[in-house]
Scaffold this active site. Structure first.
Site, PDB file in Angstrom:
ATOM      1  N   TYR A  79      -5.600  16.680  -1.057  1.00 54.65           N
ATOM      2  CA  TYR A  79      -5.363  15.353  -1.625  1.00 54.65           C
ATOM      3  C   TYR A  79      -4.618  14.485  -0.619  1.00 54.65           C
ATOM      4  CZ  TYR A  79      -3.516  11.714  -4.725  1.00 54.65           C
ATOM      5  OH  TYR A  79      -3.185  10.514  -5.304  1.00 54.65           O
ATOM      6  N   LEU A  86      -7.287   0.596  -6.348  1.00 59.55           N
ATOM      7  CA  LEU A  86      -6.585   1.671  -7.053  1.00 59.55           C
ATOM      8  C   LEU A  86      -7.491   2.862  -7.297  1.00 59.55           C
ATOM      9  CD1 LEU A  86      -4.832  -0.559  -9.754  1.00 59.55           C
ATOM     10  CD2 LEU A  86      -3.980   0.047  -7.489  1.00 59.55           C
TER      11      LEU A  86
END
Length: 398
Positions: free
Chosen positions: A118, A63
Site C-alpha cells: 500500500y 481521493l
C-alpha cells in the site's frame, strides 16, 4: 468554481462533497470560494465521463484509491494506475488546473511501513504527481493522511476508531491487544477545513522529518495542522463513558476542539435507531413531576419540573448551592425570602416571556403555578450535582 472529486463515494469524498454542496447552495456563506458545479467520480461512474469532467473542472480533488484489495497487485492499479489515467485526461483536455492528491503516511516507507505494498503504491502515486507538476507547471498539493476518523467512516475496514465506535454503539465486543499503543488521528472536519483552504489557494505546506510534518511555507507537501495523539486505551475509556451517558446522564469533559468532543460526535453517528432516544426517570406525584435531564462533573445539572395547576413547589433553601429557574410554559410566581428576614421578593413568570431567575444562596424559595388549567413547565439548572450525602437543601416556607 467547478470541482472534480474522484473517490466521491468514499469516506473523505462524501464529507467533502457535502461541504462543497453547502457552499454551492448558499447554505455555507462563510467560505472565500464559490462552487458552481461538483463532478463526482467513483468506481461505478461511466469511465467516459472522466475526460468530460477533466475538460471542464477548475480544481481536482483526487481521493480515489484502494485500501484493502483481495490481490495486493490492485494497490498499484488503484493508487498509481488511476492517477495516471486522471493526469492523462487533464493533459489531453489541456487543463492545467490545480490538483490535490490524497496520499498516506505509509508512503514514507519508514519503520513498519517499509515493505508495505500500500505504501509503495502511494509513494509511486506521489512521484507521478510531482513529475506532472514539473512537466506542466500545474499546482499539485500532496497530503499524507494519518489515521482518519469521523462520521460516515466504514467500520471493520481501515479505521480502528470507526470499528470501536460502531461496536460500542451496537453492544458488540472490541479487542485491544495493547491499550498503550498510540495513534495519530485526524478528524474529518479538520481535514475538510484544510481541503477547503487548499481550494482557496492557502494550503498548509510542510516537509517531512520521518513521519512528522514540519511546517514550511515552501514545503513540497501539504498537511492538516490539527491532529490528536491518543492511545487505544484512552479511546476505549472515552467510548465506554459515552455509552453509559443515557444511564448516568453524566456528560464527560468536552473541551472546545478536543479529541473527546470529536470522538463523541463520531460515536453518536454510529448509534442504531433504537438508541437515538432513551427514557428519562420521571419522579411523579400528585403535584406533577421532576426529571433530571443532564449532568456534568464541573458545571452542575439540568432538570425539568412540571407543576400542576395551583401547586406550589420548593419551599427550601441552600447554603452555597445556586440555581436558575426558567419557565418555558405556563404562568407562575417565584418567591424568595432571605433567611432571618420577612422581606419577600417576587417574580411573575410566563412561557410567553422566557427569563432566567436566580435562586439565591441563603434565600428560601418556591414556585407557584398561578394557572387554573395549565401545567407550569420550568427548566432548572443547579451549579452542582445533587449529593444525597450532602444535599445542602433545607425545608422552610417562604
Amino acid at each position: 468554481m467547478r470541482i472534480l472529486v474522484t473517490g466521491a463515494s468514499g469516506f473523505v469524498g462524501r464529507n467533502l462533497v457535502a461541504a462543497l454542496r453547502n457552499i454551492q447552495t448558499g447554505k455555507d456563506r462563510t467560505r472565500a470560494v464559490s462552487v458552481s458545479a461538483i463532478y463526482e467520480y467513483d468506481i461505478d461512474t461511466d469511465p467516459a465521463l472522466l475526460n468530460v469532467y477533466c475538460a471542464d473542472t477548475d480544481f481536482v480533488f483526487n481521493l480515489a484509491g484502494v485500501n484493502r484489495p483481495k490481490d495486493p497487485a490492485e494497490f498499484m492499479t488503484g493508487n498509481f494506475g488511476f492517477g495516471s489515467q486522471l493526469l492523462d485526461a487533464l493533459k489531453q483536455t489541456g487543463n492545467a488546473c490545480p490538483v490535490m492528491l490524497a496520499s498516506s503516511l505509509q508512503a514514507t516507507l519508514i519503520g513498519r511501513y517499509a515493505d508495505g505494498d500500500y505504501g509503495k503504491s502511494k509513494k509511486a502515486g506521489e512521484d507521478l504527481f510531482f513529475a506532472y507538476e514539473q512537466e506542466t507547471g500545474t499546482n499539485v498539493y500532496i497530503y499524507r493522511f494519518p489515521n482518519l476518523f469521523g462520521k460516515w467512516c466504514r467500520p471493520n475496514y481501515n479505521s480502528a476508531v470507526a470499528t470501536f465506535c460502531h461496536n460500542v454503539a451496537n453492544d458488540l465486543p472490541i479487542t485491544v491487544s495493547d491499550p498503550s499503543v498510540e495513534l495519530e488521528l485526524l478528524y474529518i472536519d479538520d481535514l475538510i477545513e484544510e481541503m477547503l483552504c487548499c481550494l482557496s489557494g492557502k494550503p498548509h505546506r510542510c516537509n517531512y522529518d520521518g513521519l512528522h510534518p514540519c511546517a514550511d511555507d515552501h514545503g513540497a507537501f501539504c498537511y492538516a495542522p490539527i491532529t490528536h495523539k491518543v492511545t487505544l486505551g484512552e479511546i476505549v475509556e472515552l467510548l465506554e463513558t459515552f455509552k453509559a451517558q443515557p444511564t448516568t446522564l453524566l456528560l464527560p469533559e468536552i473541551a472546545p476542539n478536543s479529541f473527546a468532543k470529536k470522538l463523541y460526535s463520531t460515536y453518536l453517528s454510529y448509534l442504531p435507531k433504537e438508541k437515538v432516544s432513551f427514557p428519562l426517570k420521571m419522579n411523579c406525584d400528585a403535584r406533577g413531576s421532576f426529571t433530571e435531564l443532564l449532568k456534568t462533573q464541573n458545571f452542575g445539572q439540568v432538570s425539568v419540573n412540571i407543576s400542576k395547576p395551583g401547586i406550589t413547589k420548593g419551599q427550601h433553601w441552600h447554603h452555597s448551592k445556586w440555581e436558575f429557574f426558567i419557565v418555558v410554559s405556563g404562568h407562575g410566581l417565584i418567591q424568595e425570602r432571605r433567611i432571618g428576614s420577612d422581606e419577600v421578593i417576587e417574580f411573575e413568570v410566563s412561557g410567553d416571556k422566557i427569563e432566567a431567575i436566580h435562586m439565591l444562596p441563603g434565600y428560601t424559595h418556591n414556585i407557584i403555578n398561578l394557572s387554573d388549567s395549565e401545567d407550569l413547565v420550568t427548566v432548572m439548572w443547579a451549579n452542582e450535582l445533587f449529593d444525597p450525602n450532602k444535599p445542602d437543601t433545607f425545608g422552610e416556607e417562604v
